[in-house]
Write a protein that holds these residues in place. Structure first.
Motif, PDB file in Angstrom:
ATOM      1  N   TYR A   1      -7.938  -1.131  -3.601  1.00 34.10           N
ATOM      2  CA  TYR A   1      -8.777  -0.349  -2.717  1.00 34.10           C
ATOM      3  C   TYR A   1      -8.124   1.017  -2.532  1.00 34.10           C
ATOM      4  N   GLY A   2      -8.959   2.052  -2.493  1.00 33.82           N
ATOM      5  CA  GLY A   2      -8.459   3.380  -2.234  1.00 33.82           C
ATOM      6  C   GLY A   2      -9.425   4.167  -1.383  1.00 33.82           C
ATOM      7  N   CYS A   3      -8.885   5.061  -0.572  1.00 30.21           N
ATOM      8  CA  CYS A   3      -9.745   5.962   0.180  1.00 30.21           C
ATOM      9  C   CYS A   3      -9.042   7.295   0.324  1.00 30.21           C
ATOM     10  N   ALA A   4      -9.823   8.318   0.569  1.00 29.31           N
ATOM     11  CA  ALA A   4      -9.259   9.657   0.753  1.00 29.31           C
ATOM     12  C   ALA A   4      -9.999  10.339   1.887  1.00 29.31           C
ATOM     13  N   LEU A   5      -9.254  11.121   2.645  1.00 30.55           N
ATOM     14  CA  LEU A   5      -9.809  11.909   3.738  1.00 30.55           C
ATOM     15  C   LEU A   5      -9.694  13.378   3.350  1.00 30.55           C
ATOM     16  N   LEU A   6     -10.837  14.072   3.378  1.00 31.65           N
ATOM     17  CA  LEU A   6     -10.875  15.475   2.985  1.00 31.65           C
ATOM     18  C   LEU A   6     -11.367  16.350   4.128  1.00 31.65           C
TER      19      LEU A   6
ATOM     20  N   HIS B   1      -3.895   3.873  -0.723  1.00 29.51           N
ATOM     21  CA  HIS B   1      -4.120   2.925  -1.814  1.00 29.51           C
ATOM     22  C   HIS B   1      -3.541   1.577  -1.411  1.00 29.51           C
ATOM     23  N   ILE B   2      -4.309   0.523  -1.616  1.00 27.46           N
ATOM     24  CA  ILE B   2      -3.863  -0.838  -1.341  1.00 27.46           C
ATOM     25  C   ILE B   2      -4.183  -1.682  -2.557  1.00 27.46           C
ATOM     26  N   GLY B   3      -3.211  -2.457  -3.017  1.00 27.77           N
ATOM     27  CA  GLY B   3      -3.459  -3.318  -4.156  1.00 27.77           C
ATOM     28  C   GLY B   3      -2.188  -3.765  -4.832  1.00 27.77           C
ATOM     29  N   GLU B   4      -2.335  -4.550  -5.888  1.00 24.83           N
ATOM     30  CA  GLU B   4      -1.174  -5.036  -6.628  1.00 24.83           C
ATOM     31  C   GLU B   4      -0.516  -3.928  -7.427  1.00 24.83           C
ATOM     32  N   THR B   5      -1.303  -2.967  -7.873  1.00 30.08           N
ATOM     33  CA  THR B   5      -0.752  -1.810  -8.581  1.00 30.08           C
ATOM     34  C   THR B   5      -1.162  -0.552  -7.836  1.00 30.08           C
ATOM     35  N   LEU B   6      -0.283   0.414  -7.849  1.00 28.74           N
ATOM     36  CA  LEU B   6      -0.487   1.639  -7.073  1.00 28.74           C
ATOM     37  C   LEU B   6      -0.254   2.852  -7.955  1.00 28.74           C
ATOM     38  N   PRO B   7      -0.949   3.943  -7.697  1.00 31.37           N
ATOM     39  CA  PRO B   7      -0.805   5.126  -8.547  1.00 31.37           C
ATOM     40  C   PRO B   7       0.529   5.832  -8.336  1.00 31.37           C
TER      41      PRO B   7
ATOM     42  N   TRP C   1       4.011  13.604   3.462  1.00 28.65           N
ATOM     43  CA  TRP C   1       4.706  12.385   3.857  1.00 28.65           C
ATOM     44  C   TRP C   1       4.135  11.213   3.080  1.00 28.65           C
ATOM     45  N   MET C   2       5.021  10.326   2.609  1.00 24.61           N
ATOM     46  CA  MET C   2       4.569   9.109   1.936  1.00 24.61           C
ATOM     47  C   MET C   2       4.971   7.905   2.779  1.00 24.61           C
ATOM     48  N   TYR C   3       4.004   7.042   3.045  1.00 19.70           N
ATOM     49  CA  TYR C   3       4.236   5.798   3.768  1.00 19.70           C
ATOM     50  C   TYR C   3       4.148   4.645   2.784  1.00 19.70           C
ATOM     51  N   GLY C   4       5.193   3.832   2.753  1.00 22.55           N
ATOM     52  CA  GLY C   4       5.135   2.572   2.029  1.00 22.55           C
ATOM     53  C   GLY C   4       4.683   1.487   2.983  1.00 22.55           C
ATOM     54  N   LEU C   5       3.656   0.736   2.622  1.00 25.61           N
ATOM     55  CA  LEU C   5       3.059  -0.263   3.506  1.00 25.61           C
ATOM     56  C   LEU C   5       3.188  -1.645   2.877  1.00 25.61           C
ATOM     57  N   ILE C   6       3.494  -2.635   3.695  1.00 19.60           N
ATOM     58  CA  ILE C   6       3.520  -4.029   3.256  1.00 19.60           C
ATOM     59  C   ILE C   6       2.804  -4.858   4.310  1.00 19.60           C
ATOM     60  N   GLY C   7       1.784  -5.610   3.893  1.00 21.83           N
ATOM     61  CA  GLY C   7       1.002  -6.396   4.838  1.00 21.83           C
ATOM     62  C   GLY C   7       1.721  -7.651   5.271  1.00 21.83           C
TER      63      GLY C   7
ATOM     64  N   GLY D   1       0.816  -1.204   0.000  1.00 22.36           N
ATOM     65  CA  GLY D   1       0.000   0.000   0.000  1.00 22.36           C
ATOM     66  C   GLY D   1       0.849   1.253   0.000  1.00 22.36           C
ATOM     67  N   MET D   2       0.185   2.361  -0.244  1.00 19.98           N
ATOM     68  CA  MET D   2       0.847   3.667  -0.246  1.00 19.98           C
ATOM     69  C   MET D   2      -0.091   4.668   0.408  1.00 19.98           C
ATOM     70  N   LEU D   3       0.402   5.366   1.388  1.00 18.01           N
ATOM     71  CA  LEU D   3      -0.357   6.396   2.079  1.00 18.01           C
ATOM     72  C   LEU D   3       0.351   7.730   1.898  1.00 18.01           C
ATOM     73  N   LEU D   4      -0.393   8.758   1.456  1.00 19.35           N
ATOM     74  CA  LEU D   4       0.118  10.126   1.403  1.00 19.35           C
ATOM     75  C   LEU D   4      -0.671  10.961   2.401  1.00 19.35           C
ATOM     76  N   THR D   5       0.027  11.757   3.182  1.00 16.45           N
ATOM     77  CA  THR D   5      -0.641  12.533   4.214  1.00 16.45           C
ATOM     78  C   THR D   5       0.104  13.839   4.475  1.00 16.45           C
ATOM     79  N   ARG D   6      -0.662  14.817   4.935  1.00 15.61           N
ATOM     80  CA  ARG D   6      -0.048  16.101   5.303  1.00 15.61           C
ATOM     81  C   ARG D   6       0.645  16.004   6.658  1.00 15.61           C
ATOM     82  N   GLN D   7       0.149  15.151   7.539  1.00 14.01           N
ATOM     83  CA  GLN D   7       0.690  15.055   8.888  1.00 14.01           C
ATOM     84  C   GLN D   7       1.279  13.672   9.112  1.00 14.01           C
ATOM     85  N   PRO D   8       2.449  13.603   9.750  1.00 16.76           N
ATOM     86  CA  PRO D   8       2.999  12.273  10.064  1.00 16.76           C
ATOM     87  C   PRO D   8       2.153  11.592  11.123  1.00 16.76           C
ATOM     88  N   LEU D   9       2.060  10.275  11.016  1.00 16.79           N
ATOM     89  CA  LEU D   9       1.297   9.485  11.976  1.00 16.79           C
ATOM     90  C   LEU D   9       2.255   8.829  12.965  1.00 16.79           C
ATOM     91  N   GLN D  10       1.828   8.693  14.194  1.00 12.52           N
ATOM     92  CA  GLN D  10       2.620   8.021  15.218  1.00 12.52           C
ATOM     93  C   GLN D  10       2.171   6.567  15.294  1.00 12.52           C
TER      94      GLN D  10
END
Length: 890
Positions: free
Chosen positions: A776-781, A791-797, A733-739, A706-715
């Motif tokens: 799967y994708g989601c966005a927080l506005l 974004h989570i999946g085999e291919t990522l934007p 900030w970009m987070y690279g995620l691996i399940g 997965g890939m997470l982009l966010t304005r604020q870092p998460l703890q």
């Protein structure tokens, strides 16, 4: 418009000590930054980290005001609690129950006051520095040979040498400006030769005329063999030995006894006899030789002896004290040398006075007007944290360092901090691995806000000058220490008006009753007025009219003024692991990052070269274990484990692994390599063996990415997935995620992860599911503007395309659709930045070579500008050219 003049200051990174010209923008940032052409360390040159300093001034994550048990407090309350806590601990348990753990990031004036307070007035010698982790073995080697912690070289020697031997240092990455000075000298003198001794084929080794990829931990055998070879070929300088060296016959006897034949040395080092013979012959034939050594030598259980072995061959051949000659220790931190000068180590007093020498204690006690000086050394870093864990030390003050990342065996250090009744941390950063266990946090000023001095590897003292206002309520370290001391009742001895007055006191102390016995002599600086201190130019010690700083043959502070050859022999290493752990593990730095990422980690430019923890492995080892590039691996041994992505490299020696040391829990979930390192350390210097451990490596099952982009870092902490984060342009900030486990509900889990970013009644969600592509994708506005997208999946934007949408004040319907359209596996295939100075990627270089296979490194520099500035990427460019052109690196 008022014109703002540039400020002359010093770079806060490595021990090179580069001068800077910084022009502030008047708004808390930097308008321009360049190397100072008049500074003797760099003559205007800068490395990529130095050039990107303007990007590291982010106030995000800074500690704004004091905290007591996590609640905001006033300075008065916090300082009083620190003072009361330490005094009551001393009164109840004695002086040995308190400790300071300080840092090479402090300025000399800060260091001096910390040492004065603890040793002089609380009566404890338990002050040690994180410099213990990188320079302590060099200190022991210097004191054995010269009677003082004296580096007998200057940077000019690097340019005047005909042979430069670099051992245990990837200088191209760790001290780039120095390698560039060597490179420029070699371009002018075709006869100059470079030998690099390192298990890895590093960027530095790519430039060598001879690379010796010896087996990890065999350096001592190689240098003992060299001394024996010099004897055998009658290449010792008998005249120099007779006049300037106290010769211990045992040193030569041990060298002969333990070196063995050339074949035996080759077997011990895992090298060919021909390569060793070539090195020995080159050394014998080249009088003007400088040996540069750093952490690969120091960070060993036998580091002190390895340093002594290097110094021995220089003393035995008279390669010392003349232009282009000498053993040269490269300092790791910007002011590790300054800390050594003022005694911020448990084994020393200030101004190179000795803690176990009664006359030195008398001199310092009278000067400081105290009766509390300890008579024996305190606890060195590793032992200090063992005492914390054992409950012996009851109060500790940590200044400007993050020991839960930098120390070996961090579990022991964490146990110590958890058990300690009083943990005080003064640091510019609010959240570190260590600050979670602080009872009191004090906001300290950082680079750009502080005033004082630093000393570099060649003993050059430079001014660090403030050009930014302090952030929030942050204070200078010396001010914090002084105010605590005053509240302890020591106001008469801690009443300085500024760093100039502290420096004068220290300089006067170096001159006190110093009749040539102590080489650290700042007599010429002892009476600097405020304005003279403000305008102070770089100055190398000894700064005494009767002692030139680069005098050829000093009278050493040893009997008859002679240096000493120190007898050394290999010792049994710490117990080896069983066959379950077949790899030799080495740890170290990467090119564009520094320490635990609190500074370089916020720079998008510096994060593109190495964006996540990796483990470097040889292609044949990877093939046998069915490991592919970019795959998540678990590296483990009896000490612990961590996760990192595979980086397959022919530059890695077979059977060896390399891990970078920078990633903390703030930047990766399981990326701390020191979990694999034990507390074994050199018995003399106390320096841990960061360069040698046994480990196994196994692929990790990856259930999703997965890939997470966010304005604020998460703890985040450890969980059912692996994550690492890097800075992107636009303060993202970009987070690279691996399940590490399957996800039961993507939507539910993602909302749980992002919940800390939500604001009541102001946030809205967008969910997107593509069952066909398993995406799967989601966005927080918030009010239509993008706060985060996952974004989570085999291919990522493409992260650059997604990040551009964060600049929109309100997403249109078309932009919302675009957020989840398209995809490619960018987290694996994204091209690394090779040249941070010019922003040139590996893909760009490979495309250039594909269109013209005959391109050279110089031509790549001319066309793409890669490698044409600091030059620290030239070794990597050479590797890419060799791979693309189907040949092995020469």
């Amino acid at each position: 418009m008022v014109k703002i003049s540039p400020v002359r200051t010093t770079c806060p990174y490595c021990g090179t000590g580069c001068g800077l010209l910084v022009t502030p923008d008047g708004q808390g940032g930097i308008a321009s930054l360049r190397g100072d052409p008049d500074h003797p360390a760099n003559h205007g040159l800068l490395c990529g980290k130095g050039m990107a300093l303007a990007e590291t001034l982010s106030m995000d994550g800074r500690l704004k005001q004091p905290l007591i048990h996590g609640r905001q407090s006033s300075w008065e309350e916090a300082l009083q609690q620190v003072a009361d806590g330490f005094l009551s601990t001393v009164q109840k348990y004695g002086a040995e129950a308190v400790a300071f753990y300080v840092s090479g990031q402090l300025l000399t004036e800060d260091y001096y006051l910390a040492n004065k307070l603890l040793k002089g007035f609380l009566g404890s010698a338990n002050i040690d520095s994180n410099s213990r982790l990188c320079m302590a073995s060099a200190v022991v080697g210097h004191k054995r040979a010269f009677g003082a912690d004296f580096v007998p070289c200057s940077y000019r020697d690097l340019e005047e040498a005909d042979l430069t031997v670099i051992v245990g240092s990837n200088t191209a990455w760790c001290h780039p400006v120095l390698l560039r000075r060597i490179r420029m000298a070699r371009q002018k003198g075709a006869h100059k030769r470079l030998v690099v001794i390192d298990p890895r084929r590093t960027a530095t080794a790519e430039e060598a005329d001879l690379h010796l990829p010896l087996r990890a931990g065999s350096d001592l055998s190689l240098w003992l063999g060299l001394l024996h070879d010099l004897q055998r070929h009658q290449a010792l300088n008998q005249e120099y030995l007779q006049q300037h060296v106290a010769v211990d016959p045992e040193a030569f006897a041990l060298a002969a006894a333990h070196a063995g034949t050339l074949a035996q040395v080759a077997e011990q080092c895992g090298l060919s006899e021909e390569s060793i013979a070539a090195f020995y012959a080159l050394f014998r034939a080249t009088p003007r030789t400088v040996t540069l050594f750093s952490q690969g030598i120091n960070q060993s259980e036998q580091g002190s002896d390895q340093v002594s072995a290097i110094i021995n061959v220089h003393l035995a051949t008279g390669r010392l004290g003349q232009p282009g000659m000498g053993p040269f220790s490269l300092t790791g931190q910007p002011n590790a040398m300054g800390g050594r000068e003022v005694g911020a180590l448990a084994t020393h007093l200030t101004a190179h006075l000795e803690i176990e020498r009664s006359e030195d204690r008398r001199l310092l006690a009278e000067y400081w007007q105290t009766t509390r000086l300890p008579k024996a050394p305190g606890r060195k870093a590793v032992d200090l944290f063992q005492d914390l864990a054992d409950g012996v030390i009851k109060a500790i003050w940590i200044m400007g360092t993050n020991p839960l990342v930098s120390l070996p065996n961090p579990e022991l250090a964490q146990k110590g901090l958890q058990r300690c009744p009083l943990v005080v941390i003064s640091d510019p950063v609010a959240h570190t691995d260590s600050s979670r266990f602080a009872h009191i946090q004090l906001p300290a000023q950082t680079w750009g806000e502080k005033e004082g001095t630093v000393s570099n590897s060649e003993r050059c003292i430079s001014r660090q000058r403030a050009f930014l206002p302090p952030y929030g309520d942050a204070r200078a370290d010396w001010q914090i220490i002084q105010e605590v001391a005053q509240r302890m009742g020591f106001a008469d001895s801690f009443c300085y008006t500024g760093p100039a007055e502290i420096f004068r006191e220290y300089a006067q102390l170096t001159a006190l009753e110093n009749h040539g016995q102590r080489l650290l002599d700042l007599t010429a600086l002892a009476d600097l007025a405020e304005e003279e201190y403000a305008q102070m130019s770089p100055c190398t010690w000894p700064a005494n009219e009767s002692l030139h700083p680069h005098h050829s043959l000093p009278r050493w502070p040893l009997p008859e003024g002679r240096a000493r050859l120190w007898a050394v022999a290999p010792r049994p290493r710490s117990p080896q692991a069983d066959g379950k752990y077949p790899f030799l593990l080495n740890t170290g730095r990467v090119r564009d990052h520094w320490h635990t990422l609190t500074r370089t980690g916020v720079s998008p430019r510096l994060s593109k070269h190495s964006s996540a923890p990796f483990v470097e492995i040889h292609p044949q080892d990877a093939s046998q274990l069915a490991i592919h590039s970019g795959q998540l691996l678990r590296v483990a041994n009896q000490q612990g484990s961590m996760l990192a992505k595979a980086r397959i490299s022919e530059g890695q020696r077979r059977g060896h692994l390399f891990l970078p040391m920078h990633w903390s829990h703030s930047f990766a979930s399981q990326g701390k390599c020191n979990h694999l390192l034990s507390s074994w350390h050199d018995p003399v210097s106390g320096q841990p063996g960061f360069k040698f451990a046994y480990a196994e490596v196994t692929p990790v099952t990856e259930y999703w990415q997965g890939m997470l982009l966010t304005r604020q870092p998460l703890q985040w902490h450890n969980g059912p997935f692996y994550w690492s984060r890097q800075a992107l342009e636009g303060s993202l900030w970009m987070y690279g995620l691996i399940g590490l486990e399957p996800l039961a509900s993507w939507s539910e889990q993602s909302r749980h992860w992002l919940q800390p970013l939500c604001k009541e009644q102001e946030s809205s969600w967008i969910d997107f599911v593509d069952s066909g592509r398993q995406h799967y994708g989601c966005a927080l506005l918030q009010e239509g503007a993008l706060l985060a997208t996952l974004h989570i999946g085999e291919t990522l934007p493409d992260p650059q395309r997604c990040s551009a949408l964060f600049a929109e004040r309100e997403l249109s319907a078309q932009q919302r659709l675009a957020l989840f359209s398209g995809g490619s596996a960018v987290l694996v295939a994204e091209s690394r930045t090779i040249c941070a100075c010019s922003g040139v990627t590996e893909e760009q270089i490979r495309k250039a070579v594909a269109s013209d296979p005959s391109l050279s490194v110089a031509q790549i520099g001319a066309t793409l500008k890669a490698g044409s500035f600091c030059g620290s990427c030239q070794g990597e460019i050479k590797q890419i050219l060799a791979q693309s052109q189907g040949r092995r690196c020469a």
